[in-house]
Design a protein around this motif. Structure first.
Motif, PDB file in Angstrom:
ATOM      1  N   GLY A  68      39.418  27.137  39.727  1.00  0.00           N
ATOM      2  CA  GLY A  68      40.113  28.403  39.632  1.00  0.00           C
ATOM      3  C   GLY A  68      39.540  29.419  40.582  1.00  0.00           C
ATOM      4  O   GLY A  68      38.694  29.086  41.431  1.00  0.00           O
ATOM      5  N   THR A  69      40.034  30.651  40.459  1.00  0.00           N
ATOM      6  CA  THR A  69      39.500  31.751  41.262  1.00  0.00           C
ATOM      7  C   THR A  69      39.255  32.951  40.358  1.00  0.00           C
ATOM      8  O   THR A  69      39.903  33.101  39.324  1.00  0.00           O
ATOM      9  CB  THR A  69      40.479  32.177  42.381  1.00  0.00           C
ATOM     10  OG1 THR A  69      41.737  32.493  41.783  1.00  0.00           O
ATOM     11  CG2 THR A  69      40.673  31.079  43.409  1.00  0.00           C
ATOM     12  N   VAL A  70      38.325  33.793  40.765  1.00  0.00           N
ATOM     13  CA  VAL A  70      38.010  34.994  39.987  1.00  0.00           C
ATOM     14  C   VAL A  70      39.139  36.012  40.173  1.00  0.00           C
ATOM     15  O   VAL A  70      39.427  36.427  41.297  1.00  0.00           O
ATOM     16  CB  VAL A  70      36.659  35.595  40.435  1.00  0.00           C
ATOM     17  CG1 VAL A  70      36.399  36.925  39.722  1.00  0.00           C
ATOM     18  CG2 VAL A  70      35.527  34.610  40.157  1.00  0.00           C
ATOM     19  N   TYR A  71      39.792  36.389  39.051  1.00  0.00           N
ATOM     20  CA  TYR A  71      40.862  37.405  39.084  1.00  0.00           C
ATOM     21  C   TYR A  71      40.260  38.807  39.015  1.00  0.00           C
ATOM     22  O   TYR A  71      40.671  39.713  39.732  1.00  0.00           O
ATOM     23  CB  TYR A  71      41.825  37.166  37.927  1.00  0.00           C
ATOM     24  CG  TYR A  71      42.844  38.263  37.727  1.00  0.00           C
ATOM     25  CD1 TYR A  71      43.923  38.411  38.600  1.00  0.00           C
ATOM     26  CD2 TYR A  71      42.723  39.163  36.669  1.00  0.00           C
ATOM     27  CE1 TYR A  71      44.852  39.426  38.427  1.00  0.00           C
ATOM     28  CE2 TYR A  71      43.653  40.179  36.484  1.00  0.00           C
ATOM     29  CZ  TYR A  71      44.715  40.316  37.363  1.00  0.00           C
ATOM     30  OH  TYR A  71      45.624  41.317  37.192  1.00  0.00           O
ATOM     31  N   THR A  72      39.290  38.980  38.123  1.00  0.00           N
ATOM     32  CA  THR A  72      38.519  40.222  38.089  1.00  0.00           C
ATOM     33  C   THR A  72      37.218  39.950  37.346  1.00  0.00           C
ATOM     34  O   THR A  72      37.062  38.904  36.706  1.00  0.00           O
ATOM     35  CB  THR A  72      39.299  41.390  37.457  1.00  0.00           C
ATOM     36  OG1 THR A  72      38.566  42.616  37.664  1.00  0.00           O
ATOM     37  CG2 THR A  72      39.523  41.186  35.961  1.00  0.00           C
ATOM     38  N   GLY A 100      47.571  27.855  36.234  1.00  0.00           N
ATOM     39  CA  GLY A 100      48.461  29.003  36.110  1.00  0.00           C
ATOM     40  C   GLY A 100      48.236  29.903  34.908  1.00  0.00           C
ATOM     41  O   GLY A 100      49.106  30.712  34.592  1.00  0.00           O
ATOM     42  N   VAL A 101      47.110  29.782  34.242  1.00  0.00           N
ATOM     43  CA  VAL A 101      46.802  30.760  33.191  1.00  0.00           C
ATOM     44  C   VAL A 101      45.456  31.416  33.480  1.00  0.00           C
ATOM     45  O   VAL A 101      44.655  30.906  34.265  1.00  0.00           O
ATOM     46  CB  VAL A 101      46.786  30.116  31.777  1.00  0.00           C
ATOM     47  CG1 VAL A 101      48.156  29.563  31.431  1.00  0.00           C
ATOM     48  CG2 VAL A 101      45.713  29.047  31.664  1.00  0.00           C
ATOM     49  N   ARG A 102      45.255  32.575  32.839  1.00  0.00           N
ATOM     50  CA  ARG A 102      44.029  33.354  33.002  1.00  0.00           C
ATOM     51  C   ARG A 102      43.200  33.260  31.733  1.00  0.00           C
ATOM     52  O   ARG A 102      43.762  33.360  30.641  1.00  0.00           O
ATOM     53  CB  ARG A 102      44.384  34.829  33.173  1.00  0.00           C
ATOM     54  CG  ARG A 102      44.826  35.121  34.532  1.00  0.00           C
ATOM     55  CD  ARG A 102      45.127  36.555  34.845  1.00  0.00           C
ATOM     56  NE  ARG A 102      45.614  36.463  36.208  1.00  0.00           N
ATOM     57  CZ  ARG A 102      46.591  37.166  36.720  1.00  0.00           C
ATOM     58  NH1 ARG A 102      47.156  38.108  36.032  1.00  0.00           N
ATOM     59  NH2 ARG A 102      46.984  36.945  37.947  1.00  0.00           N
ATOM     60  N   LEU A 103      41.884  33.139  31.888  1.00  0.00           N
ATOM     61  CA  LEU A 103      41.031  33.170  30.703  1.00  0.00           C
ATOM     62  C   LEU A 103      39.770  33.985  30.954  1.00  0.00           C
ATOM     63  O   LEU A 103      39.297  34.108  32.087  1.00  0.00           O
ATOM     64  CB  LEU A 103      40.693  31.751  30.218  1.00  0.00           C
ATOM     65  CG  LEU A 103      40.124  30.725  31.175  1.00  0.00           C
ATOM     66  CD1 LEU A 103      38.655  30.979  31.445  1.00  0.00           C
ATOM     67  CD2 LEU A 103      40.303  29.333  30.559  1.00  0.00           C
ATOM     68  N   MET A 104      39.249  34.548  29.874  1.00  0.00           N
ATOM     69  CA  MET A 104      37.994  35.298  29.952  1.00  0.00           C
ATOM     70  C   MET A 104      36.840  34.308  29.897  1.00  0.00           C
ATOM     71  O   MET A 104      36.897  33.322  29.178  1.00  0.00           O
ATOM     72  CB  MET A 104      37.911  36.309  28.785  1.00  0.00           C
ATOM     73  CG  MET A 104      36.687  37.203  28.867  1.00  0.00           C
ATOM     74  SD  MET A 104      36.732  38.538  27.645  1.00  0.00           S
ATOM     75  CE  MET A 104      37.797  39.712  28.494  1.00  0.00           C
TER      76      MET A 104
ATOM     77  N   ILE B 245      50.909  35.149  27.633  1.00  0.00           N
ATOM     78  CA  ILE B 245      50.591  33.726  27.447  1.00  0.00           C
ATOM     79  C   ILE B 245      49.496  33.304  28.428  1.00  0.00           C
ATOM     80  O   ILE B 245      49.389  32.149  28.812  1.00  0.00           O
ATOM     81  CB  ILE B 245      51.850  32.840  27.587  1.00  0.00           C
ATOM     82  CG1 ILE B 245      52.531  33.050  28.943  1.00  0.00           C
ATOM     83  CG2 ILE B 245      52.827  33.122  26.459  1.00  0.00           C
ATOM     84  CD1 ILE B 245      53.668  32.064  29.204  1.00  0.00           C
ATOM     85  N   GLY B 246      48.664  34.309  28.777  1.00  0.00           N
ATOM     86  CA  GLY B 246      47.576  34.004  29.698  1.00  0.00           C
ATOM     87  C   GLY B 246      47.963  34.267  31.134  1.00  0.00           C
ATOM     88  O   GLY B 246      47.486  33.585  32.039  1.00  0.00           O
ATOM     89  N   THR B 247      48.819  35.260  31.351  1.00  0.00           N
ATOM     90  CA  THR B 247      49.291  35.528  32.709  1.00  0.00           C
ATOM     91  C   THR B 247      49.336  37.017  33.037  1.00  0.00           C
ATOM     92  O   THR B 247      49.924  37.422  34.025  1.00  0.00           O
ATOM     93  CB  THR B 247      50.737  34.996  32.886  1.00  0.00           C
ATOM     94  OG1 THR B 247      51.538  35.523  31.823  1.00  0.00           O
ATOM     95  CG2 THR B 247      50.773  33.485  32.849  1.00  0.00           C
TER      96      THR B 247
END
Lengths: 140, 383
Positions: A68-72, A100-104, B245-247
């Motif tokens: 993945g890549t760092v979003y923030t 395609g999803v973001r996670l902490m 949904i994680g976006t």
């Protein structure tokens, strides 16, 4: 709770419940999974029983590549909660998975000051109890 | 049936305390209720709608007992610090709909004297999404910092631009005799202050104080016979943003939804607004809120907030009381936004009075900007 090495783990432990059990069981095997709706195809994170897009209960697990890549991110210099205050400074980050999803998460294994938005990262698994492994990320 | 322009804020009171180890929160609620009812020229026996928050899951009943209220309408809205702005919106609907006639909104907190570490006290893990966040150590300031870092990345926003917001709030507070912090600060002071969660420094963060306040609302018709000039509820709307949904796009804050809807309902535009009250939990909250409300395009909040535009004498004075950054912040600041807007629209704001203030925009943010947060926008008009 004690870690596998017997030391006390003071940070928050997630509650493993019926909606999330598959996610945590996969992490304990050192696999990162996201859910995909078998009716509408939407991927979702965090895991839950019904697809929030179409409310279907038909769900499958998709093993993520772990890339993945760092979003923030933020370098945390102050947190008075037990466990965290001993780990300062640490990097709290939101990572865009290739799926395609973001996670902490936390970005580890590098100097906090070296983290940048857009930086490529890959997952690693931190075993904190016999049941719980946390997905963290390091520079790829 | 429209509810707009049919109800008004008729009583407002800000408790002067900033540190009250000798008081209980309920006492601050009660003293604030007394102040707001006296301001309105009403008595506590006139109250038939009761609104509060920050008192525990069923605490509104205990507080009703404390004040011996027998309301026929209760609202314990719990969406963080914006809850009290939401109360005003709900009270307008309830009064216009005939569910109650006189609404009392109260707030009281001794967060400072109880030494609550709110912004840096760690997070809590009680509900499903928390379990995928709390283990990694988000603090409240950290959640807002995630948004600030992304804003800097996408739009080139700078720490100096954020600092100017804190400097402006302090300048306003220097004119407020009740403000907790009144000594002027500079952009350099903000940037030299300790980093709490990058890119937010100590002086980018609101304080924790004690305090409270109260508001009284009733119909515009009844308001005509009361002591003070009514402040009409012209429009309002709420929103909640979360991880989807994680976006989620973290810069798409709740104000982008509630702001335009509130303005449309009020039949006015951001260009018509004389002054603005924005929840300034952190400097980044002000910057993103002003974008969402439509005062400037997305991404331009940094440049918009600079050069004195949001200060007294500027094109859009923001937080003329000094805000949570410099006046007071007992944990949930929403009520003070409506109180100061009311003072401004009545012409009671003294040394910080905005000349010819007829239209005010209020926006409360509640919760954690980078995770889950609420937004409530109210458009208020003087007479």
């Amino acid at each position: 709770m004690s870690k596998p090495d017997g030391t006390s783990y003071q940070k928050y432990l997630p509650r493993i419940d019926e909606e999330s059990r598959g996610y945590w069981e996969a992490l304990a095997r050192h696999e990162l999974h996201v859910q995909r709706c078998r009716d509408c195809g939407a991927k979702r994170f965090y895991p839950r029983a019904l697809c929030p897009v179409c409310l279907s209960a038909a769900t499958e697990w998709v093993r993520a590549s772990g890339r993945g890549t760092v979003y923030t991110f933020t370098v945390t210099y102050q947190n008075q909660a037990p466990g965290y205050r001993d780990a300062l400074p640490y990097v709290l980050a939101v990572v865009d998975l290739a799926e395609g999803v973001r996670l902490m998460t936390n970005v580890v294994d590098c100097a906090p000051e070296a983290v940048r938005i857009g930086m490529p990262v890959e997952v690693l698994f931190e075993d904190v109890t016999p049941e719980v492994s946390l997905p963290k990320f390091r520079p790829a | 049936m429209s509810i707009w322009r049919k109800t008004a804020v008729v009583g407002a009171y800000e408790h002067p305390t900033r540190f009250a180890p000798h008081m209980t929160p309920f006492q601050i609620h009660a003293e604030s209720a007394r102040g707001a009812l006296a301001d309105a020229g009403l008595t506590i026996r006139d109250v038939d709608g009761f609104f509060t928050s920050g008192v525990g899951p069923i605490g509104i009943m205990s507080l009703a007992q404390h004040l011996d209220l027998r309301p026929c309408y209760l609202d314990a809205q719990s969406i963080g610090g914006s809850s009290f702005v939401s109360h005003c919106l709900h009270a307008a609907a309830a009064i216009a709909g005939g569910l109650c006639a006189v609404a009392l909104v109260t707030y009281g907190s001794t967060a400072a004297s109880e030494r609550f570490a709110i912004g840096t006290g760690g997070s809590f893990a009680t509900e499903p999404p928390d379990h995928f966040e709390a283990p990694f150590g988000p603090t409240i300031v950290g959640s807002y910092a995630l948004v600030a870092q992304r804003h800097m990345h996408e739009y080139g926003t700078t720490s100096e631009q954020l600092a100017e917001i804190a400097v402006t709030m302090r300048r306003h507070a220097s004119l407020n005799p009740h403000a907790k912090y009144r000594d002027p600060i500079t952009v350099e002071d903000v940037i030299a202050s300790r980093m709490i969660s990058s890119p937010l420094h100590l002086l980018d963060c609101c304080m924790i104080s004690d305090g409270g306040g109260a508001l009284v609302l009733t119909s515009a018709e009844r308001a005509r016979d009361l002591r003070k000039p009514p402040v009409l509820i012209l429009g309002g709307a709420e929103a909640v943003r979360h991880g989807e949904i994680g976006t989620r796009d973290l810069l798409d804050v709740a104000a982008f939804q509630s702001g335009p809807l509130a303005f449309r309902r009020a039949g006015v535009t951001p260009g018509d607004v004389d002054m603005c009250m924005v929840y300034d939990s952190y400097t980044i909250t002000v910057l993103t809120t002003l974008e969402g409300l439509g005062f400037c395009p997305r991404g331009e909040g940094g440049a918009f907030s600079a050069g004195g535009r949001i200060g007294l004498g500027g094109a859009l004075p923001v937080n003329t009381d000094g805000g949570g950054l410099s006046s007071n912040h007992p944990g949930m600041r929403g009520i003070f936004l409506v109180i100061e807007a009311t003072r401004q629209l009545r012409g009671e704001a003294g040394p910080v009075q905005v000349r010819d203030a007829h239209l005010a925009c209020v926006h409360g943010t509640g919760g954690m900007l980078g995770q889950r947060h609420s937004g409530v926008t109210l458009i208020l008009g003087g007479t």
